[in-house]
Write an enzyme that holds these catalytic residues in place. Structure first.
Site, short mmCIF file in Angstrom:
data_model
loop_
_atom_site.label_atom_id
_atom_site.label_comp_id
_atom_site.label_asym_id
_atom_site.label_seq_id
_atom_site.Cartn_x
_atom_site.Cartn_y
_atom_site.Cartn_z
N PHE A 12 -14.25 32.99 0.94
CA PHE A 12 -13.41 33.87 1.76
C PHE A 12 -14.25 35.04 2.24
CE2 PHE A 12 -9.52 36.50 2.61
CZ PHE A 12 -8.90 35.59 3.46
N LYS A 131 -22.52 24.31 6.12
CA LYS A 131 -23.38 23.25 6.67
C LYS A 131 -23.99 22.34 5.61
CE LYS A 131 -24.27 26.94 8.71
NZ LYS A 131 -24.70 28.18 9.37
N GLU A 155 -16.59 20.88 13.07
CA GLU A 155 -16.96 21.52 14.35
C GLU A 155 -17.66 22.86 14.13
OE1 GLU A 155 -16.10 20.21 17.82
OE2 GLU A 155 -17.86 21.47 17.74
N VAL A 158 -21.88 23.60 13.79
CA VAL A 158 -22.88 23.69 14.87
C VAL A 158 -22.26 24.45 16.05
CG1 VAL A 158 -24.47 22.42 16.36
CG2 VAL A 158 -23.78 21.42 14.18
N GLY A 212 -21.97 39.94 11.10
CA GLY A 212 -21.46 38.71 10.49
C GLY A 212 -22.08 37.45 11.05
N GLU A 215 -26.63 34.36 7.68
CA GLU A 215 -26.24 33.73 6.42
C GLU A 215 -26.32 34.76 5.30
OE1 GLU A 215 -25.31 30.22 6.31
OE2 GLU A 215 -25.26 30.87 8.38
N ASP A 226 -31.58 27.22 9.06
CA ASP A 226 -30.20 27.08 9.52
C ASP A 226 -30.14 26.20 10.77
OD1 ASP A 226 -27.27 28.20 9.57
OD2 ASP A 226 -28.04 28.46 11.61
N LYS A 230 -28.54 22.27 11.42
CA LYS A 230 -27.72 21.85 12.56
C LYS A 230 -28.35 20.64 13.26
CE LYS A 230 -25.91 26.49 12.87
NZ LYS A 230 -26.19 27.88 13.27
N GLY A 323 -20.23 34.18 14.18
CA GLY A 323 -19.30 35.30 14.18
C GLY A 323 -17.94 34.92 13.61
N1 HSE Z 1 -26.16 32.14 10.53
C1 HSE Z 1 -25.70 31.26 11.54
C2 HSE Z 1 -26.26 31.69 12.89
C3 HSE Z 1 -24.20 31.26 11.55
O1 HSE Z 1 -26.76 32.80 12.98
O2 HSE Z 1 -26.21 30.91 13.83
C4 HSE Z 1 -23.58 30.18 12.39
O3 HSE Z 1 -23.90 28.90 11.89
#
Ligand code: HSE
Length: 342
Positions: A12, A131, A155, A158, A212, A215, A226, A230, A323
């Protein structure tokens, strides 16, 4: 006929709270226009505590408690349990779907992965923003979902709510997708954009964290992992090819300094962390691209992807890549898709 979905959330943080806000703010519209409603009946977190109430948790109280840093401040309600484990919640079989929004772990995907398997075994659909389980164990999760006649939707993993997974799987279902190339990490694109405006790397990263985008451990963003996760998800989703991190060539942006950025600018170029996926492999690498490349104009936390198809040629999708609400929206989209197919 109205369909009510009962949900357990694992995690959360930014995404879970964004999804809860959307659910609260759109509740009336969703019921009226789509005959859809959802209740959060359980939330499990590593740092704030655990709440479970089969009759539904109050979203405002949940968000308030999360803001205070602990679910201890969630008010007493009839039927409320504060100490139920995730396993016990899932095995209670009161929920229709498990929403996995806990932080991504790209080494083992745990503990999320075990919760996902347990949820499927207990008859729950899966919706993920995390992910890890999709990147590392797609094949067995997908096989289990099929075996149990359930859906696994992801969804949010990515390009946040920018619908690349459903674009490829639904709208382009008649096309063969031959490759994908794009900007798939919002944090690094935000940092590079801010550095071009003169900001330092560390300040830009701190902003990306505050907004936000990053990660929990932002090294996953800046070192390219990251975006690589993806790429693994896209390889499965677009080409049906299981791949591992070892199969990819991965590097990030942490070695790029202000002097590099200035040098690229004076040459009429821009650094972008470019991710590529194809049936025979993939890579993530910072590249200096000319301003004439459409990806050069994609700034901030925005993501973009170009899918090369047999029938349509290149199809490009540009939109939010990270975000709170942008990612929370994908959870809602996936739940609506599950609900409408029941
Ligand atoms: N930390 C990732 C980014 C969050 O900045 O794209 C979304 O997957």
């Amino acid at each position: 006929m109205e369909k009510n979905m009962r949900l357990i959330l694992i995690g959360f943080g930014v995404v879970g709270q964004g999804f809860a806000e959307i659910l609260r703010d759109k509740a009336a519209q969703l019921t009226q226009e789509q005959g859809f409603s959802a209740q959060i009946i359980g939330v499990v977190t590593a740092s704030k505590g655990t709440l479970y109430r089969p009759e539904g948790l109050d979203i405002d109280a949940l968000l308030g408690a999360a803001e205070s840093g602990s679910f201890a401040s969630y008010p007493e309600q009839k039927g409320l349990k504060r100490d139920l484990s995730a396993d016990a919640m899932i095995e209670g079989r009161a929920a229709d779907a498990l929403v996995e929004v806990s932080p991504t772990d790209l080494d083992t995907a745990e503990p999320a992965l075990s919760f996902c398997h347990l949820a499927l075994e207990n008859g729950m659909h899966l919706v993920l923003a995390n992910k890890g389980p999709v990147a590392l164990d797609y094949a067995s999760l997908n096989a289990k979902a099929t075996e149990y006649n359930l859906q696994m939707r992801y969804e949010a993993t990515v390009m946040a709510g920018t619908p690349v997974i459903s674009l490829a799987g639904d709208a382009l279902a008649g096309c063969e997708i031959r490759s994908a190339r794009g900007i798939l990490n919002g944090t690094t694109n935000y940092i590079l954009t801010q550095m071009e405006g003169g900001m330092s790397y560390s300040e830009a990263l701190a902003q990306a964290q505050a907004l936000g985008f990053a990660e929990s451990d932002p090294s996953g963003d800046v070192e390219g992992w990251d975006a690589a996760a993806k790429v693994l998800i896209l390889c499965q989703s677009l080409f049906g090819r299981p791949m591992r991190m070892d199969d990819l060539d991965v590097s990030g942006i942490s070695a790029i300094d202000s002097a590099d950025i200035a040098e690229a600018q004076s040459a009429g170029e821009r650094y972008k962390l470019i991710a590529q996926a194809a049936p025979d492999g993939g890579e993530v690498r910072a590249r200096r691209i000319p301003l004439s490349d459409p990806l050069a104009s994609v700034g901030g936390a925005t993501n973009a992807i170009t899918l090369e198809t047999d029938l349509l040629g290149a199809v490009t999708l540009i939109g939010a890549g990270a975000g709170k609400l942008a990612t929370g929206s994908a959870i809602l989209t996936d739940l609506l898709a599950i609900s409408s197919s029941q």
